[in-house]
Motif scaffolding. Structure first.
Motif, PDB file in Angstrom:
ATOM      1  N   VAL A   7      50.327 -33.218 -65.343  1.00  0.00           N
ATOM      2  CA  VAL A   7      49.318 -33.353 -63.760  1.00  0.00           C
ATOM      3  C   VAL A   7      50.362 -34.212 -62.955  1.00  0.00           C
ATOM      4  O   VAL A   7      50.783 -34.206 -61.981  1.00  0.00           O
ATOM      5  N   SER A   8      50.624 -35.471 -63.519  1.00  0.00           N
ATOM      6  CA  SER A   8      51.128 -36.395 -62.553  1.00  0.00           C
ATOM      7  C   SER A   8      52.616 -36.235 -62.201  1.00  0.00           C
ATOM      8  O   SER A   8      52.962 -36.332 -61.136  1.00  0.00           O
ATOM      9  N   ILE A   9      53.243 -35.507 -63.191  1.00  0.00           N
ATOM     10  CA  ILE A   9      54.752 -35.167 -63.019  1.00  0.00           C
ATOM     11  C   ILE A   9      54.792 -33.944 -61.873  1.00  0.00           C
ATOM     12  O   ILE A   9      55.424 -34.192 -60.936  1.00  0.00           O
ATOM     13  N   GLY A  10      53.373 -33.213 -61.893  1.00  0.00           N
ATOM     14  CA  GLY A  10      53.820 -32.117 -60.838  1.00  0.00           C
ATOM     15  C   GLY A  10      53.407 -32.681 -59.777  1.00  0.00           C
ATOM     16  O   GLY A  10      53.962 -32.334 -58.588  1.00  0.00           O
ATOM     17  N   ALA A  11      52.581 -33.750 -59.470  1.00  0.00           N
ATOM     18  CA  ALA A  11      52.309 -34.368 -58.267  1.00  0.00           C
ATOM     19  C   ALA A  11      53.311 -34.962 -57.538  1.00  0.00           C
ATOM     20  O   ALA A  11      53.559 -35.090 -56.650  1.00  0.00           O
ATOM     21  N   LEU A  12      54.287 -35.769 -58.474  1.00  0.00           N
ATOM     22  CA  LEU A  12      55.309 -36.503 -58.255  1.00  0.00           C
ATOM     23  C   LEU A  12      56.605 -35.190 -57.357  1.00  0.00           C
ATOM     24  O   LEU A  12      56.909 -35.552 -56.531  1.00  0.00           O
ATOM     25  N   VAL A  13      56.293 -34.158 -58.260  1.00  0.00           N
ATOM     26  CA  VAL A  13      57.538 -33.360 -57.823  1.00  0.00           C
ATOM     27  C   VAL A  13      57.078 -32.702 -56.635  1.00  0.00           C
ATOM     28  O   VAL A  13      57.838 -32.557 -55.642  1.00  0.00           O
ATOM     29  N   LYS A  14      55.646 -32.445 -56.411  1.00  0.00           N
ATOM     30  CA  LYS A  14      55.389 -31.956 -55.028  1.00  0.00           C
ATOM     31  C   LYS A  14      55.512 -33.028 -54.118  1.00  0.00           C
ATOM     32  O   LYS A  14      56.004 -32.476 -52.965  1.00  0.00           O
ATOM     33  N   HIS A  15      55.371 -34.155 -54.351  1.00  0.00           N
ATOM     34  CA  HIS A  15      55.489 -35.212 -53.258  1.00  0.00           C
ATOM     35  C   HIS A  15      57.018 -35.117 -52.800  1.00  0.00           C
ATOM     36  O   HIS A  15      57.436 -35.203 -51.721  1.00  0.00           O
ATOM     37  N   CYS A  16      57.813 -35.232 -53.890  1.00  0.00           N
ATOM     38  CA  CYS A  16      59.286 -35.162 -53.569  1.00  0.00           C
ATOM     39  C   CYS A  16      59.788 -34.033 -52.788  1.00  0.00           C
ATOM     40  O   CYS A  16      60.335 -34.251 -51.743  1.00  0.00           O
ATOM     41  N   ALA A  17      59.025 -32.943 -53.038  1.00  0.00           N
ATOM     42  CA  ALA A  17      59.409 -31.646 -52.408  1.00  0.00           C
ATOM     43  C   ALA A  17      59.193 -31.614 -51.074  1.00  0.00           C
ATOM     44  O   ALA A  17      59.787 -31.557 -50.017  1.00  0.00           O
ATOM     45  N   ILE A  18      57.908 -32.127 -50.803  1.00  0.00           N
ATOM     46  CA  ILE A  18      57.526 -32.429 -49.407  1.00  0.00           C
ATOM     47  C   ILE A  18      58.045 -33.223 -48.425  1.00  0.00           C
ATOM     48  O   ILE A  18      58.531 -33.140 -47.442  1.00  0.00           O
ATOM     49  N   TYR A  19      58.424 -34.360 -49.004  1.00  0.00           N
ATOM     50  CA  TYR A  19      58.883 -35.501 -48.083  1.00  0.00           C
ATOM     51  C   TYR A  19      60.578 -35.473 -48.297  1.00  0.00           C
ATOM     52  O   TYR A  19      61.117 -36.449 -47.626  1.00  0.00           O
ATOM     53  N   HIS A  20      61.155 -34.628 -49.050  1.00  0.00           N
ATOM     54  CA  HIS A  20      62.617 -34.691 -49.206  1.00  0.00           C
ATOM     55  C   HIS A  20      63.336 -34.580 -47.994  1.00  0.00           C
ATOM     56  O   HIS A  20      64.265 -35.372 -47.411  1.00  0.00           O
ATOM     57  N   GLY A  21      62.742 -33.671 -47.068  1.00  0.00           N
ATOM     58  CA  GLY A  21      63.741 -33.390 -45.524  1.00  0.00           C
ATOM     59  C   GLY A  21      63.375 -34.699 -44.743  1.00  0.00           C
ATOM     60  O   GLY A  21      64.009 -34.800 -43.782  1.00  0.00           O
ATOM     61  N   HIS A  22      62.487 -35.302 -44.919  1.00  0.00           N
ATOM     62  CA  HIS A  22      61.952 -36.647 -44.091  1.00  0.00           C
ATOM     63  C   HIS A  22      62.512 -37.702 -44.700  1.00  0.00           C
ATOM     64  O   HIS A  22      62.426 -38.747 -43.856  1.00  0.00           O
ATOM     65  N   ASP A  23      63.233 -38.006 -45.758  1.00  0.00           N
ATOM     66  CA  ASP A  23      63.896 -39.225 -46.032  1.00  0.00           C
ATOM     67  C   ASP A  23      65.260 -39.331 -45.425  1.00  0.00           C
ATOM     68  O   ASP A  23      66.074 -38.729 -46.004  1.00  0.00           O
ATOM     69  N   PRO A  24      65.380 -40.532 -44.924  1.00  0.00           N
ATOM     70  CA  PRO A  24      66.789 -40.628 -44.272  1.00  0.00           C
ATOM     71  C   PRO A  24      68.000 -40.940 -45.211  1.00  0.00           C
ATOM     72  O   PRO A  24      69.129 -40.913 -45.017  1.00  0.00           O
ATOM     73  N   PHE A  25      67.521 -41.312 -46.531  1.00  0.00           N
ATOM     74  CA  PHE A  25      68.515 -41.553 -47.374  1.00  0.00           C
ATOM     75  C   PHE A  25      69.071 -40.228 -48.218  1.00  0.00           C
ATOM     76  O   PHE A  25      70.189 -40.128 -48.451  1.00  0.00           O
ATOM     77  N   LEU A  26      68.127 -39.487 -48.399  1.00  0.00           N
ATOM     78  CA  LEU A  26      68.511 -38.106 -49.158  1.00  0.00           C
ATOM     79  C   LEU A  26      68.880 -36.940 -48.232  1.00  0.00           C
ATOM     80  O   LEU A  26      69.428 -36.093 -48.579  1.00  0.00           O
ATOM     81  N   SER A  27      68.513 -36.960 -46.836  1.00  0.00           N
ATOM     82  CA  SER A  27      68.719 -35.963 -45.956  1.00  0.00           C
ATOM     83  C   SER A  27      69.042 -36.483 -44.786  1.00  0.00           C
ATOM     84  O   SER A  27      68.991 -37.728 -44.313  1.00  0.00           O
ATOM     85  N   LYS A  28      69.668 -35.728 -43.699  1.00  0.00           N
ATOM     86  CA  LYS A  28      70.027 -36.235 -42.651  1.00  0.00           C
ATOM     87  C   LYS A  28      68.925 -36.800 -41.640  1.00  0.00           C
ATOM     88  O   LYS A  28      67.835 -36.466 -41.647  1.00  0.00           O
ATOM     89  N   CYS A  29      69.305 -37.709 -41.170  1.00  0.00           N
ATOM     90  CA  CYS A  29      68.356 -38.433 -40.184  1.00  0.00           C
ATOM     91  C   CYS A  29      68.755 -38.123 -38.698  1.00  0.00           C
ATOM     92  O   CYS A  29      69.758 -38.495 -38.197  1.00  0.00           O
ATOM     93  N   LEU A  30      68.011 -37.438 -37.813  1.00  0.00           N
ATOM     94  CA  LEU A  30      68.238 -37.010 -36.625  1.00  0.00           C
ATOM     95  C   LEU A  30      68.037 -38.013 -35.558  1.00  0.00           C
ATOM     96  O   LEU A  30      66.901 -38.687 -35.665  1.00  0.00           O
TER      97      LEU A  30
END
Lengths: 259, 495
Positions: B246-269
């Protein structure tokens, strides 16, 4: 009148003056040796590193240590003397501050050299950093050891196993120096922060003409820095030309006028 | 045996270790290998030649090949090595970056390598500045002159020694051959550019605060220590557990949702200000900007907490609630937050104000909470403390989340905001423009000014917020009470 006063002066103070002068000379030579040690230490790990450099470092270090022990005895004996006049005590305190600062610098340099020996051990040409140095360290070592004859510094047999012995000797010497500094702090009560130095704020230039290395450095600098220099030289050339033109004009006028 | 400089340090400075330094040293030793390392060239000056110079392109090419990375990554890695002080540029010595052209660099001598074992001594800096002054008066820059005067004041007792040592070092340098002298001068200058950078520059050797306690020392095992261990283990046992799936699933979900919004991991416009020195991104994302960016608005849809924690999102939500005439919920929630995080001196007054405005019978902005919670709250208000309104606040929060939030996301207010949201173009800076940006870096607005602006804004919205008289009237008429409408209290939100 002053001559009579001089003759009547106490022998005690004369000897104290001599002690001051001696102490100053010793401290000056220690500062010189510490400066040379720093220059030699900056070569460690570079392309000129080798047994010779290590030997130079060892000799410089030993000289510094003998000087340090001598100054320590000299200054502690005089500073513990309560009958010292105020003026001389101040001078001695100044010497003391200079001595302890040199020891701190020497201790730091020795620790750094020890660290570098650990990294660049054993010293062979493959793992040395290519820093661009070409010349040897013998001149600096000669200056440190006050040897007028350079060849005396060069022709030495470098025995085998020097590195390992130097390594352990250095470790021992660092702790000895540390203890000396500790002892000094506890035995002699000199309030460092009350000491007033002689000199002004800015170090006076030794010679303004010896800016040769400066010139070499500034050659590689960016363009904007060269512009003011260029403009100045242009002005000088222009002025010279003007002067020449003026002289030629007056000469021609004279020729025309008098012929 | 480790030689520690605790003698002169007097054990007062424990610096968090930078592990990158050891790794950088290993890379450097590999780089300078004459056979497999970077190609070295000869630097030609006016009269002399000095070997062991490297070009920027060679460094980048070697790093790219060694670590199997692309050229840009290799350039960043090279710039890190320069910023740490292991390689120094020969031209433009003040800018610690690697340029992918024929500009020259050289390895720094191990004596001047950065190390955290010994602090960089001010005495050494004073000697260096004195040496430069000796060579030629007036060579010091403005910040160096200021430092020099400062050191002169604080190290006045040592000043004779410093001047003498500077002169001796200068004389010893004259004993060396001219090319070596030039090399040593460059090395020393580069060392001090790294360790005493001009003000306003970011230094790579910035490691944060010194620690009071030595992290390397072993902890003393007193009875107190064992008692702490026991309490810790007991609390660990008592903690509620969650299945790892459950906890890992929550972490994965969080990462998937916020991946595009993280300036380290994806482009910052439009562009990451830390990389390109262009602050458009920060200006577009100021807390109280008129038109938010699309990414920001998208974040509001992730969860109610995100919406509330973003000031612009909260404004939008407040607007929506005002249209729906249920603004008192958000007002109450904000008042509770203010009580929780505010100063202790005004707590009692604030709690009373909140009670009068939101909780009392017939209050102007009466909130709808169930009887049990109301009873607990009113009882607690007899002896008010910071968390007395926690239960009511949680109830209102869940109410807003389950009810208003869903409607907000479908409302015309939100759709309008989404439509007007800005989607900035990505910047594509050339190297020349990047340099220009770096030169024109300016400090941003002071946080004091920002806070003042925020307070002004809050005062303005407080003054303009209408009291929900219509709400009050409708409730009163429902309860068929014959009461006069209370006069609208100023400062209704209690902030």
């Amino acid at each position: 009148m002053p001559l009579i006063i001089n003759r009547v002066r106490d022998e005690h103070t004369v000897s104290k003056d001599k002690a001051l002068v001696d102490g100053k000379a010793l401290v000056d030579s220690l500062i010189k040796v510490v400066a040379c040690y720093r220059h030699l230490a900056s070569c460690v790990g570079g392309p000129t590193d080798g047994l010779k450099l290590r030997d130079d470092l060892r000799q410089t270090r030993e000289k510094a240590q003998t000087l340090a022990v001598a100054i320590c005895h000299h200054l502690t004996s005089y500073l513990r003397d309560r009958s010292l006049p105020e003026e001389q005590r101040r001078e001695m305190a100044l010497l003391w501050v200079a001595f302890s600062s040199s020891l701190e610098l020497l201790h730091a340099d020795m620790c750094k050299v020890f660290n570098m020996y650990n990294v660049f051990f054993p010293v062979n040409s493959s793992n040395l950093v290519q820093t661009g140095l070409q010349g040897g360290s013998s001149e600096v070592a000669a200056r440190a050891l006050s040897l007028p004859d350079l060849t005396q510094a060069q022709t030495r047999n470098l025995p085998a196993g020097l590195e390992r012995r130097e390594h352990s000797a250095l470790e021992l010497e660092i702790s000895t120096l540390g203890h000396m500094i500790d002892d000094m702090e506890t035995k002699v009560n000199v309030l460092r922060w009350m000491v007033e130095p002689h000199g002004g704020q800015y170090a006076d230039p030794i010679s303004s003409t010896n800016s040769a290395s400066l010139a070499l450095l500034s050659v590689d600098e960016e363009q904007p820095r060269r512009q003011p220099l260029r403009r100045r030289s242009y002005m000088i050339v222009l002025l010279l030309l003007l002067a020449v033109v003026l002289v030629a004009a007056t000469l021609s006028v004279c020729v025309v006028f008098f012929s | 045996m480790t030689i520690r400089n605790t003698l002169l340090d007097h054990g007062q400075r424990f610096r968090p270790r930078m592990a990158c330094l050891k790794k950088a040293e290993k890379v450097l030793l590999e780089m300078q290998d004459p056979k497999t390392g970077v190609k070295s060239q000869i630097q030609r000056l006016v009269i002399t030649t000095i070997p062991h110079a490297l070009t920027g392109e060679d460094i980048i090419a070697w790093l790219a090949e060694r670590f199997h990375v692309d050229a840009q990554e290799a350039r960043h890695l090279g710039s890190t090595l320069v910023a740490l002080g292991y390689i120094y540029p020969l031209q433009h010595h003040k800018r610690l970056i690697v340029k992918a052209d024929a500009s020259l660099y050289r390895f720094q001598t191990p004596y001047f390598w950065p190390t955290q074992q010994w602090p960089v001594e001010d005495t050494d800096y004073a000697i260096y500045l004195a040496k430069r002054n000796i060579r030629k008066k007036g060579m010091l820059e403005l910040h160096e002159q200021e430092q020099y005067s400062h050191l002169h004041k604080w190290m006045n007792h040592k000043w004779d020694f410093i001047v003498m040592q500077a002169k001796e070092q200068y004389r010893a340098a004259k004993e060396r051959k001219k090319p070596d002298r030039v090399v040593f001068d460059c090395q020393e200058r580069a060392y001090w550019v790294v360790h005493r950078p001009p003000p306003g520059t970011v230094s790579a050797m910035d490691y944060g605060l010194n620690r009071r306690v030595d992290p390397g020392a072993d902890e003393v095992t007193t009875p107190d220590f064992f008692e702490r261990i026991m309490i810790f283990t007991q609390q660990s046992i008592m903690r509620p557990r969650v299945k790892s799936s459950v906890s890992i699933g929550a972490l994965v979900k969080h990462c998937a949702i916020y991946h595009g919004h993280d300036p380290f991991l994806s482009k910052c416009l439009p562009s990451n200000p830390w990389l390109t020195d262009d602050v458009t991104s920060w200006n577009l994302n100021m807390p109280n900007v008129e038109t938010p960016t699309k990414m920001r608005v998208e974040r509001w849809t992730f969860s109610f907490g995100e919406l509330l924690s973003d000031p612009r999102g909260r404004d939008d939500f407040r607007l929506f609630l005002r249209k729906e005439f249920s603004g008192e919920n958000l007002a109450f929630w904000e008042a509770c937050e203010d009580l929780k995080w505010g100063a202790a001196a005004t707590m009692r007054e604030k709690a009373e104000q909140i009670y009068k405005t939101f909780l009392a019978r017939g209050a102007p902005r009466w909130i709808n909470i169930d009887g049990k919670t109301m009873e607990i709250t009113v009882n607690g208000l007899k002896h008010p403390h910071r968390y007395v309104l926690d239960a009511a606040q949680t109830h209102i929060y869940m109410l807003m989340k389950k009810d208003s939030y869903g409607r907000y996301l479908k409302s015309p207010v939100f759709k309008e905001t989404l439509r007007k949201a800005a989607c900035p173009e990505e910047h594509k800076f050339t190297d020349a423009q990047l340099e220009h940006n770096a030169r024109n870096r300016r400090p941003s607005l002071s946080p004091i000014i920002l806070r003042q602006q925020e307070q002004e804004q809050r005062a303005r919205t407080a003054a303009s917020a209408p009291v929900d008289i219509t709400q009050v009237m409708s409730r009163l008429s429902r309860r068929s009470k014959d009461a006069e409408p209370r006069p609208a209290a100023q400062g209704v939100r209690g902030t």
